[in-house]
Scaffold this motif. Structure first.
Motif, PDB file in Angstrom:
ATOM      1  N   PRO A  70     -28.661-105.245  32.287  1.00 23.09           N
ATOM      2  CA  PRO A  70     -27.715-104.342  31.629  1.00 23.09           C
ATOM      3  C   PRO A  70     -26.421-105.056  31.217  1.00 23.09           C
ATOM      4  CG  PRO A  70     -27.495-104.122  33.997  1.00 23.09           C
ATOM      5  CD  PRO A  70     -28.647-105.061  33.764  1.00 23.09           C
ATOM      6  N   GLU A  71     -25.700-104.396  30.287  1.00 27.51           N
ATOM      7  CA  GLU A  71     -24.397-104.919  29.906  1.00 27.51           C
ATOM      8  C   GLU A  71     -23.428-104.745  31.075  1.00 27.51           C
ATOM      9  OE1 GLU A  71     -23.070-103.003  26.351  1.00 27.51           O
ATOM     10  OE2 GLU A  71     -24.525-104.027  25.102  1.00 27.51           O
ATOM     11  N   ILE A  72     -22.461-105.645  31.130  1.00 26.43           N
ATOM     12  CA  ILE A  72     -21.446-105.596  32.188  1.00 26.43           C
ATOM     13  C   ILE A  72     -20.088-105.646  31.495  1.00 26.43           C
ATOM     14  CG2 ILE A  72     -20.542-106.774  34.225  1.00 26.43           C
ATOM     15  CD1 ILE A  72     -23.380-108.253  34.235  1.00 26.43           C
ATOM     16  N   ALA A  73     -19.170-104.789  31.892  1.00 27.56           N
ATOM     17  CA  ALA A  73     -17.836-104.832  31.283  1.00 27.56           C
ATOM     18  C   ALA A  73     -16.820-104.369  32.296  1.00 27.56           C
ATOM     19  CB  ALA A  73     -17.787-103.951  30.044  1.00 27.56           C
ATOM     20  N   GLY A  74     -15.621-104.794  32.098  1.00 26.88           N
ATOM     21  CA  GLY A  74     -14.581-104.362  33.014  1.00 26.88           C
ATOM     22  C   GLY A  74     -13.210-104.794  32.551  1.00 26.88           C
ATOM     23  N   VAL A  75     -12.214-104.292  33.260  1.00 22.99           N
ATOM     24  CA  VAL A  75     -10.830-104.643  32.954  1.00 22.99           C
ATOM     25  C   VAL A  75     -10.004-104.389  34.208  1.00 22.99           C
ATOM     26  CG1 VAL A  75     -10.243-102.343  32.050  1.00 22.99           C
ATOM     27  CG2 VAL A  75      -8.988-104.337  31.241  1.00 22.99           C
ATOM     28  N   GLY A  76      -8.940-105.146  34.333  1.00 19.71           N
ATOM     29  CA  GLY A  76      -8.029-104.926  35.447  1.00 19.71           C
ATOM     30  C   GLY A  76      -8.417-105.690  36.703  1.00 19.71           C
ATOM     31  N   GLU A  77      -7.939-105.188  37.816  1.00 27.96           N
ATOM     32  CA  GLU A  77      -8.111-105.911  39.075  1.00 27.96           C
ATOM     33  C   GLU A  77      -9.551-105.848  39.592  1.00 27.96           C
ATOM     34  OE1 GLU A  77      -5.661-107.574  40.096  1.00 27.96           O
ATOM     35  OE2 GLU A  77      -3.905-106.600  39.219  1.00 27.96           O
ATOM     36  N   ASP A  83       7.329-111.365  20.059  1.00 25.23           N
ATOM     37  CA  ASP A  83       6.074-110.815  20.578  1.00 25.23           C
ATOM     38  C   ASP A  83       5.622-111.722  21.717  1.00 25.23           C
ATOM     39  OD1 ASP A  83       3.820-109.302  20.889  1.00 25.23           O
ATOM     40  OD2 ASP A  83       2.885-109.842  18.991  1.00 25.23           O
ATOM     41  N   VAL A  84       5.065-111.142  22.739  1.00 24.90           N
ATOM     42  CA  VAL A  84       4.605-111.955  23.868  1.00 24.90           C
ATOM     43  C   VAL A  84       3.150-111.642  24.203  1.00 24.90           C
ATOM     44  CG1 VAL A  84       6.907-112.213  24.896  1.00 24.90           C
ATOM     45  CG2 VAL A  84       5.436-110.324  25.626  1.00 24.90           C
ATOM     46  N   MET A  85       2.466-112.654  24.696  1.00 22.80           N
ATOM     47  CA  MET A  85       1.057-112.531  25.083  1.00 22.80           C
ATOM     48  C   MET A  85       0.976-112.157  26.558  1.00 22.80           C
ATOM     49  SD  MET A  85      -2.059-112.903  23.936  1.00 22.80           S
ATOM     50  CE  MET A  85      -3.529-112.538  24.888  1.00 22.80           C
ATOM     51  N   ARG A  86       0.224-111.107  26.845  1.00 20.96           N
ATOM     52  CA  ARG A  86      -0.015-110.721  28.240  1.00 20.96           C
ATOM     53  C   ARG A  86      -1.505-110.889  28.535  1.00 20.96           C
ATOM     54  NH1 ARG A  86       0.406-105.587  28.562  1.00 20.96           N
ATOM     55  NH2 ARG A  86       0.816-105.189  26.376  1.00 20.96           N
ATOM     56  N   TYR A  87      -1.811-111.425  29.688  1.00 23.87           N
ATOM     57  CA  TYR A  87      -3.208-111.713  30.023  1.00 23.87           C
ATOM     58  C   TYR A  87      -3.733-110.827  31.158  1.00 23.87           C
ATOM     59  CZ  TYR A  87      -2.344-115.956  27.322  1.00 23.87           C
ATOM     60  OH  TYR A  87      -2.036-116.835  26.322  1.00 23.87           O
ATOM     61  N   ASP A  88      -2.859-109.919  31.665  1.00 20.46           N
ATOM     62  CA  ASP A  88      -3.234-109.208  32.887  1.00 20.46           C
ATOM     63  C   ASP A  88      -4.331-108.160  32.702  1.00 20.46           C
ATOM     64  OD1 ASP A  88      -1.333-107.968  31.369  1.00 20.46           O
ATOM     65  OD2 ASP A  88      -0.110-107.247  33.033  1.00 20.46           O
ATOM     66  N   ASN A  89      -4.461-107.607  31.532  1.00 21.11           N
ATOM     67  CA  ASN A  89      -5.480-106.563  31.360  1.00 21.11           C
ATOM     68  C   ASN A  89      -6.386-106.812  30.157  1.00 21.11           C
ATOM     69  OD1 ASN A  89      -5.005-104.874  33.621  1.00 21.11           O
ATOM     70  ND2 ASN A  89      -3.109-104.204  32.655  1.00 21.11           N
ATOM     71  N   ILE A  90      -6.883-108.016  30.067  1.00 18.98           N
ATOM     72  CA  ILE A  90      -7.821-108.336  28.978  1.00 18.98           C
ATOM     73  C   ILE A  90      -9.235-107.959  29.436  1.00 18.98           C
ATOM     74  CG2 ILE A  90      -8.890-110.232  27.694  1.00 18.98           C
ATOM     75  CD1 ILE A  90      -6.117-111.506  27.602  1.00 18.98           C
TER      76      ILE A  90
END
Lengths: 421, 41
Positions: free
Chosen positions: A349-356, A334-341
């Motif tokens: 307001p709340e702030i959220a996001g993912v990706g570039e 199994d490998v850990m990927r950090y690109d899309n956490i």
């Protein structure tokens, strides 16, 4: 006593790894020096959500007239909120303990020290008892980073300067605060006290808030926060902190403020000291224990997960890293990927996001299109909000026509994980 | 996840933001995978 896995640290990475390993019938020992749940449960993610929820509720009721809900003499009682916070922490902590005990995980409270490796087995001491494990997981977490500032240590001693360990327990509301740092914790804390009527000033050493978002998005966010009455000073450097004041430079000008408290939200630093990792050939590094994609250190069968590895320092990263560790111990690659956490800031307001972000996309040479739109396009948002300038930013790779990043500020956005790429 | 016909082992790799209500899906997936056993999912 000998174990298949010894986990040092009972925070998200540690307790999740211990639970998973026990589920897989590995004889597992969890060593925790203070409280199960770690920073996240005891003085981080969970307590701050309890406080923020009460502040949001208070604000909603106060501003309820425009929604047809009128209440007089609305009061915020910090003591009751803190009591509830403590009750919830205790309940969740008890829940985790039950999960571990019911699976047969052994737990020892005390300070672990790695003393070496004998016949391929790691040896540790905890409370003067020697324990042995075939595999080791270091999940010792992090502690508040204390910046070098004249007067800061005195401030911490006399209670004028507070870290998250202390300000989550403030039982009286200050009239004014200076918060150092405009990252996730800084913005959440600024939102909380601002909603309660406290005058909040945020000092940030960089030139923007929320560094994990794109620059343009962060600039729009700052307008939202400023409209809510929060002051920001950028490119700040602190000259000194006295018993009742803070002196700083911002954009070449000197300022002196006299807040009731100074709150440190200046990031966290991995906890590796006095752990004895050097006794097995592991070199302690300032920014955490280095791991590979399987979450293993450069020592075979020694793994690390969570804040102690530096990097993203998010509980959900820790959970996934813990999974990766246990899977590899079990021989399941199994490998850990950090690109899309995904990231979430539970501010108001709340702030959220993912990706570039725009910067990361540009840095990778991606030919992207950015589109920003108001949440006024959301019927539910309009139905539930009277003043809406919150926003959504979408990034698309123009060549592949694939969605590569989403960043949103507004109600409930912490729950929009489905956009994960 | 349903549209993509994701298997339990793949959903277990999804990083759900913490703390969020959405984490209940992750918890449920781990529980049901444990009930089914590794051969089941």
């Amino acid at each position: 006593m000998s174990y298949d896995l010894i986990v040092i640290g009972g925070g998200p990475a540690g307790y999740w790894a211990a639970r998973r390993a026990s589920d897989e019938n590995l004889r597992t020992l969890l060593i925790e020096k203070k409280s199960i749940g770690g920073t996240c449960l005891n003085e981080g993610c969970i307590p701050s959500k309890v406080l923020l929820n009460s502040a949001k509720l208070f604000t909603s009721v106060k501003e309820g007239a425009k929604f047809g809900v009128v209440a007089d003499n609305v009061k915020f009682e910090p003591e009751t909120v803190i009591e509830r916070k403590n009750r919830i922490v205790k309940k969740l902590s008890g829940g985790i303990l039950n999960q571990l005990k019911s699976r047969g995980t052994e737990i020892i409270y005390g300070k672990a020290k790695i003393i070496g490796k004998m016949d391929g087995v790691f040896e540790l001491t905890v409370n003067d008892t020697v324990v042995r494990g075939k595999n080791l997981l270091i999940a010792t977490g992090s502690k508040p980073k204390i910046p070098v500032i004249d007067g800061i240590m005195e401030g911490l001693e006399n209670g004028y300067v507070l870290t998250n360990s202390e300000f989550l327990d403030l039982k009286s509301l200050p009239a004014s605060l200076v918060i150092l740092g405009a990252g996730a914790v800084g913005l959440e804390t600024a939102s909380y006290y601002s909603m309660l009527g406290c005058k909040v000033t945020v000092l940030e050493m960089s030139d923007r808030i929320a560094l994990n978002t794109g620059r343009g998005f962060a600039e729009n966010l700052m307008k939202i926060f400023r409209k809510k009455g929060i002051d920001f000073y950028f490119n700040s450097s602190i000259l000194n902190i006295s018993h009742d004041s803070i002196t700083f430079y911002s954009n070449g000008r000197e300022y002196v403020l006299h807040p009731d408290y100074v709150l440190l939200c200046t990031g966290r630093t991995p906890v590796v000291d006095e752990l004895g990792i050097e006794n097995i050939g592991l070199t302690p590094e300032k920014d955490g224990i280095k791991i590979d994609e399987t979450c293993q250190t450069n020592i075979s069968r020694v793994y690390a997960a969570g804040d102690v590895t530096g990097g993203s320092m998010l509980a959900h990263t820790a959970f996934r890293q813990a999974d990766v560790c246990v899977n590899n111990i079990l021989g399941k690659k199994d490998v850990m990927r950090y690109d899309n956490i995904p990231y979430v800031i539970y501010s108001c307001p709340e702030i959220a996001g993912v990706g570039e972000t725009e910067e990361s996309a540009a840095g990778k040479g991606i030919n992207y299109e950015k589109h920003t739109l108001s949440l006024q396009y959301s019927g539910r948002f309009v139905a539930e909000n009277e003043s809406g300038f919150e926003l959504c930013e979408i990034l698309v790779d123009k060549n592949s026509r694939r969605l590569i990043g989403v960043h949103i500020a507004g109600s409930y956005v912490s729950e929009i994980y489905m956009v994960q790429l | 996840m349903i549209e993509r016909k994701m298997e339990l082992k793949d959903i277990k790799e999804v990083v759900f933001p913490h703390p969020s209500i959405s984490e209940i899906i992750r918890e449920g997936i781990f529980q049901i995978d444990s009930i089914l056993g590794s051969e089941g999912g």
